[in-house]
Structures are given as structure tokens and as C-alpha cells.
Design an enzyme around this catalytic site. Structure first.
Site, PDB file in Angstrom:
ATOM      1  N   CYS A 140     105.601 -71.037 -11.128  1.00 36.82           N
ATOM      2  CA  CYS A 140     106.704 -70.680 -12.009  1.00 36.82           C
ATOM      3  C   CYS A 140     107.551 -71.909 -12.308  1.00 36.82           C
ATOM      4  CB  CYS A 140     107.569 -69.582 -11.422  1.00 36.82           C
ATOM      5  SG  CYS A 140     106.696 -68.078 -10.977  1.00 36.82           S
ATOM      6  N   ARG A 158     102.693 -76.640 -13.496  1.00 41.93           N
ATOM      7  CA  ARG A 158     102.934 -75.896 -12.259  1.00 41.93           C
ATOM      8  C   ARG A 158     102.098 -74.631 -12.185  1.00 41.93           C
ATOM      9  NH1 ARG A 158     107.811 -77.285  -9.527  1.00 41.93           N
ATOM     10  NH2 ARG A 158     107.987 -75.174  -8.720  1.00 41.93           N
ATOM     11  N   GLU A 166      87.367 -81.683   1.193  1.00 42.24           N
ATOM     12  CA  GLU A 166      88.202 -81.937   0.014  1.00 42.24           C
ATOM     13  C   GLU A 166      87.367 -81.948  -1.268  1.00 42.24           C
ATOM     14  OE1 GLU A 166      91.320 -82.991  -2.606  1.00 42.24           O
ATOM     15  OE2 GLU A 166      91.132 -81.830  -0.755  1.00 42.24           O
ATOM     16  N   LYS A 182      87.884 -79.569  -4.510  1.00 42.49           N
ATOM     17  CA  LYS A 182      88.081 -80.096  -5.856  1.00 42.49           C
ATOM     18  C   LYS A 182      87.121 -79.433  -6.850  1.00 42.49           C
ATOM     19  CE  LYS A 182      91.475 -82.646  -5.632  1.00 42.49           C
ATOM     20  NZ  LYS A 182      91.937 -81.567  -4.752  1.00 42.49           N
TER      21      LYS A 182
END
Length: 606
Positions: free
Chosen positions: A2, A27, A483, A487
Site C-alpha cells: 500500500c 510497493r 535466493e 528470484k
């Protein structure tokens, strides 16, 4: 998650708010809205909302949508599906109160039932609309008192901004667990959930603490607690400029941020290396040699990519400082009633410095008397303020939802911390010098890896046809595999799993077949032959292999060769080509690379 933007001043507010929302698109969100004070009590508030992107909202804003005070929001759904009705702001039935809200009101159902029994008619499924009606029904003379009275009924997290038709000279904001930042201009004031929305207009900001409220007017602001006591919040200067948030000629922010890594790593190293004593200076650490020697264990807490960086950090701390260290998801740690040991150094890791699960873990640790360090990217963030001390990773703004340069800088920061602790304890001068030389080679070696983009792009197009992929690594290579797997799934939506290479025979080998490619992390260290044996096992079962290694691997179908550094630092480099692999796989599949579905950059709710 948000985004909040607000403005009060003399300028036309709608274009400013829409620009701010565009700055916050990274975001993660599913709908957007804007409410303005049109001037005068009789005119009241006006509102426009839309499911979809900010551009969809902008298309709905009428030409006569004029005013000089307003609030706006991008929503990431928690209560109620994405829709026009559930988008923020939420307005009271008399159109006098508008509220935007980040966070979750835990007792929303209970409050909703009480308000419904009193005759309130709800227009959305959201928890935020409850707060709007509480403010509207508050029996108080000032907007500040109305908001304060409403918040007394609320349990949960919030960052809010409130407009009221009867108080056209102010916006009231409050924070509890979700960031709120004030921007100070010339006879104008801003509010946002992230400085990204402010830096094109001002770099003077005030960051609210939990339990703090503020009133902003065009020429003034004041801060106070939710109980009404005045606080003294002083402005600070944001170190990042507006240009840092531009795409800089790249097609996506993710591509830009991958290629910014040589400079970013140089920044995290700059001014911190001490050649005289073969160690480093970490000014914000506040951990002298006497205290450092008392540390008996290190526990690193993070979520997602930060957790994986913590796994690499824990290994480096064990290897260089010989202190037992491990990493754990903060979201799990805070709920399992952990034993908090006074001899353990706790390290909280977060790109934004606002990750709610990490922040809650820090607060619980502090309550129990633990010493907590923060490793964060954003100066003045909640975790940076809550922690006893810490290390900034200086990656610069990271706009793409999936983290690349901040992950790399965080691992380098852990390398610095491990060296610092090691030299205080038993790491020799010669080993300290060796690690420093390795750290200095990193920016140039990352640049070498990035020159292989065209080759990696070709490989990615081939692997984009896979429905699932397996990532393996042993010891130092395992966090890299974790990781890289994350991704790929984040940005391409291809299912991927990561396993320790040593665990292949204990179950995952059953999955190996020609249709399931394996990405193997194969550093040239003392486990090289063990890793090659794992490749043999996969090849014997007709599995397709992509190796990331320091030399060509005979059993692999393709090998991405990366430069060799010191064994302890190799994991930092081996993840770089796999960022490009994920990027180009997603590009080949036509994904929304900077804003993957269902995800948000800063996770400020549970």
C-alpha cells in the site's frame, strides 16, 4: 505494501497526488484512489477511486477536480477483493470524513458489527471503512481529538491520513506499525508512507514513531502521542535524490538495479576499510572489542531475500569470526517463544527497515533485554531506530519489488561485519588482508559477470519453457540456491525449489527427469568434487543441468563461469548471474517484471 500520499498548500493537489502514487507503484497494489478538499465546508470532499493501476485512476479524474488539500492511496488487498468499492480512500456517509490506511485492524469484524447495529451502512468489505465511521461519529471538537477517540477503539497496525470537511486547514496522520513520513516544504506540507513520494518536492522529512500522531498545515506541523502529549520530532535530510528513482535509460527498474551493483558495492565499502590493522570501521555498530568478545552466538533474523542474505552472513561470521551463527525467518522466530540468551547478538535484516515481522521480532527481543543490531538500507527507518546500533548497506533506492542490489550489498555488509568480529577475535592479520583484497575486487568482478548478459539471455529463453526448476548448492552454495530459486519464482512465476546438494539422495532425486532442469551452484572450493558428484547423479538420470561455477563443468549442459574470489566471499558473486537469469526468463514470458503479481516491496502487515 500500500502507499499513502497527502498534500496541503496552494498548488493544484490532484496532479501532485497522482505523481506521488506513481512514485509508490513499486510497493505493490491492486487499486488506487484520491480524495480532495474542494474548498469551503459547504463544498466538502470529493473522491475518485479505481481498481487497477494509477493510470486507470488518472483516466477517471475529471478536469474540474480542483483543490489544494488532499490524500491518495494505492491499496494491496487484505480485507475484500480488489474493486472500486474496496479501494481507498473510504468516506463517511455524509461525505465529511475521508481516510487512507496502511495496515490491518485486527478487531475490524467486532467494530463493524457494533457500527452496523447502530445503523451504519457499509459500502465496502474493508477494515479501513470501520475507522472512517469511527472518526465521523466521534464526539469531539477538533479533528485531532476525533481521530484520537477513534483510535482508542482500534487494535492492530496502521498508518493513516485523515481529511475532514469541517477542518479544511489540516490533515491529521497517525502511525502504529506502518510507516508515516512528513515532508516539509515552503508554505506547503506533504505526507507519505515512503520518501519516494516526497523527494521530487522536498528532502526535509520527519519520520513518525509508533504511537505518534501529527497535524500538518500548509505552513506548520506538530507531532504528539495518541494520548495527546506533545513530542519533538526534528527534520532530517533524505540522502537520496529524485533522480535516484528514475529508470535511467533502462527498460525496467530491475534491470537498472542489477547493473547498479558495482557502484552500490563500492558505496558499502567506501570509507570502512582499515588497511593499517587489516580490519574495517563500522561507525554505527557501537560494539567495542570488549563487548564483541563476550558474544557467544549470533542469530540473524530476516524475511525472504533478507533471510537468505542472513544465511550467507551467518556462514561468513562462523568462518571468519568462529562464532556460532545461524539465520532464521523473523516471521517464525517471533511466534515460537524463543529462548533469548544475553550472550547472543541478534541481527535484524530488512531492505526497507519497516518489514513488520522483523520489526515485531526486534521489539520482542528488546522487551526481553537482548542486544539487537540492524542491517538496513533506509536511514531513519523503524528498525534502524528500534535497534541498539547497526550497519547501513547504502544500496540506494531499490524500486523493483524483487530485491537485487540490496541483497548483494547486504551480503557485503555481512562480510564487513564478519571481518570486524574476526579481527577482534582470532582472525590473523594476513587473513584480514586477504578478505579486504577480496572485498575490493568485488565491484570489478560484478562488472565482469554483467558483461555476460547476452549469453545468459539466450540460456533464459531456453529455460523459460520449463514448468519447474530445481536449484542446488552445498554449504556456501545453498543460500545462493535459495535466493536464486526465490528470484525465479517471484518474477517469472515458474515453480522452483532449492535443496542442499547433499540432500539429493534423501528425496529430491525422485523429481529429476529431462523436463526438470537443475541449476547447480559449484564453487571452486574444498567441496568441488562433492558438488561434481551431485552433477553425476543428476546426469545419470537424464537431468538437464545449468552450472554456475568458476570453471566449465563437464557434466553440465551449460556453465555460467564467474570470477573466483576468496572462498568465503564467493557466494556474493555467484548469485549475480542468476538475477539476470530470472530477469530474462521473466522477460521472455512477458511478465510485469517490476511489479510481480500478489507481491509488495515493503511488507508492513503480517
Amino acid at each position: 505494501m500500500c502507499g499513502i500520499v497527502g498534500y496541503i498548500g496552494k498548488r493544484d493537489v490532484a496532479p501532485l497526488l497522482l505523481e506521488g502514487l506513481q512514485r509508490l507503484e513499486y510497493r505493490g497494489y491492486d487499486s488506487a484512489g484520491i480524495a480532495i478538499h474542494a474548498g469551503g465546508k459547504a463544498t466538502g470532499l470529493k473522491m475518485v477511486k479505481a481498481k487497477g493501476r494509477v493510470r486507470d485512476l488518472e483516466a477517471r479524474v475529471p478536469a474540474r477536480f480542483k483543490g489544494s488539500t488532499g490524500i491518495a492511496h494505492t491499496r494491496w488487498a487484505t480485507h475484500g477483493a480488489p474493486s472500486d468499492e474496496n479501494a481507498h480512500p473510504h468516506m463517511s456517509g455524509d461525505d465529511k470524513v475521508a481516510v487512507v490506511h496502511n495496515g490491518i485492524i485486527d478487531n475490524a469484524s467486532e467494530l463493524r458489527a457494533k457500527l452496523s447495529a447502530d445503523g451504519v451502512e457499509f459500502l465496502s468489505e474493508t477494515d479501513t471503512e470501520v475507522l472512517t465511521h469511527l472518526v465521523a461519529r466521534a464526539q469531539a471538537d477538533t479533528l485531532e481529538e476525533k481521530v484520537r477517540e477513534a483510535l482508542r477503539h482500534v487494535e492492530g497496525t496502521y498508518g493513516i491520513a485523515v481529511l475532514h470537511a469541517d477542518f479544511d486547514d489540516r490533515i491529521v496522520v497517525a502511525r502504529n506499525g506502518s510507516p508515516v513520513v512528513l515532508g516539509i516544504g515552503e508554505k506547503e506540507m506533504f505526507v507519505a508512507s515512503d520518501v519516494a513520494a516526497l523527494v521530487s518536492h522536498t528532502r526535509q522529512v520527519v519520520t513518525l514513531d509508533d504511537g505518534e500522531m501529527a497535524t500538518i498545515k500548509a505552513d506548520d506541523y506538530r507531532t504528539y502521542t495518541t494520548e495527546g502529549s506533545r513530542t519533538t520530532a526534528s527534520p532530517t535530510t533524505v540522502e537520496w535524490e529524485a533522480e535516484s528513482y528514475d529508470m535511467g535509460g533502462h527498460d525496467t527498474y530491475m534491470h537498472k538495479e542489477i547493473f547498479e551493483q558495482p557502484d552500490a558495492v563500492d558505496r558499502v565499502l567506501r570509507g570502512r576499510i582499515d588497511d593499517r590493522f587489516s580490519t574495517v570501521h563500522l561507525g554505527g555498530l557501537n560494539l567495542d572489542a570488549h563487548d564483541a568478545r563476550k558474544v557467544r552466538r549470533v542469530k540473524i533474523l530476516g524475511c525472504g531475500t533478507s533471510y537468505h542474505a542472513g544465511m550467507i552472513g551467518a556462514q561468513m561470521i562462523e568462518e571468519l569470526a568462529r562464532i556460532p551463527a545461524d539465520a532464521e525467518p523473523a516471521s517464525e522466530f517471533r511466534y515460537r517463544n524463543p529462548v533469548v540468551d544475553p550472550d547472543t547478538l541478534y541481527i535484524a535484516v530488512s531492505q526497507s527497515g519497516e518489514t513488520y515481522d522483523v520489526l515485531a521480532a526486534v521489539q520482542e527481543l528488546k522487551r526481553k533485554g537482548a542486544r539487537v543490531l540492524g542491517v538496513v538500507n533506509v536511514v531513519g527507518s523503524a528498525i534502524a531506530r528500534e535497534a541498539d546500533a547497526g550497519v547501513y548497506v547504502h544500496a540506494g533506492p531499490e524500486v523493483c519489488v524483487v530485491s537485487t542490489k540490496c541483497f548483494t550489498n547486504t551480503t557485503v555488509a555481512f562480510g564487513l561485519l564478519a571481518l570486524h568480529l574476526g579481527r577482534i577475535r582470532d582472525l590473523s592479520v594476513s587473513d584480514g588482508k586477504r578478505i579486504i583484497e577480496g572485498l575490493r575486487r568485488l565491484p570489478g568482478q560484478i562488472s565482469e559477470i554483467l558483461k555476460q548478459e547476452d549469453e545468459i539471455k539466450k540460456i533464459a529463453k531456453e529455460y523459460a519453457q520449463a514448468h519447474s526448476m530445481l536449484f542446488i548448492g552445498r554449504v556456501r552454495g545453498y543460500p545462493v540456491a535459495r535466493e536464486a530459486s526465490l528470484k525465479l519464482k517471484e518474477v517469472s512465476y515458474i515453480h522452483a525449489e532449492a535443496y542442499p546438494a547433499s540432500e539429493l539422495k534423501h528425496g529430491p532425486l525422485a523429481l529429476v527427469e529431462p523436463a526438470l532442469p537443475t541449476v547447480a551452484i559449484v564453487p571452486d572450493d574444498d567441496l568441488l568434487e562433492k558438488n561434481r558428484a551431485a552433477l553425476e547423479e543428476i546426469k545419470a538420470r537424464s537431468g538437464k543441468i545449468l552450472a554456475v561455477a568458476h570453471q566449465e563443468q563437464e557434466k553440465a549442459d551449460q556453465t555460467i563461469v564467474v570470477p573466483k574470489n576468496e572462498d568465503e566471499l564467493d557466494p556474493i558473486l555467484m548469485g549475480i548471474p542468476l538475477q539476470l537469469l530470472a530477469y530474462h526468463t521473466a522477460l521472455a514470458l512477458g511478465r510485469d517484471i517490476d511489479k510481480p503479481r500478489n507481491l509488495a516491496k515493503s511488507v508492513t502487515v503480517e
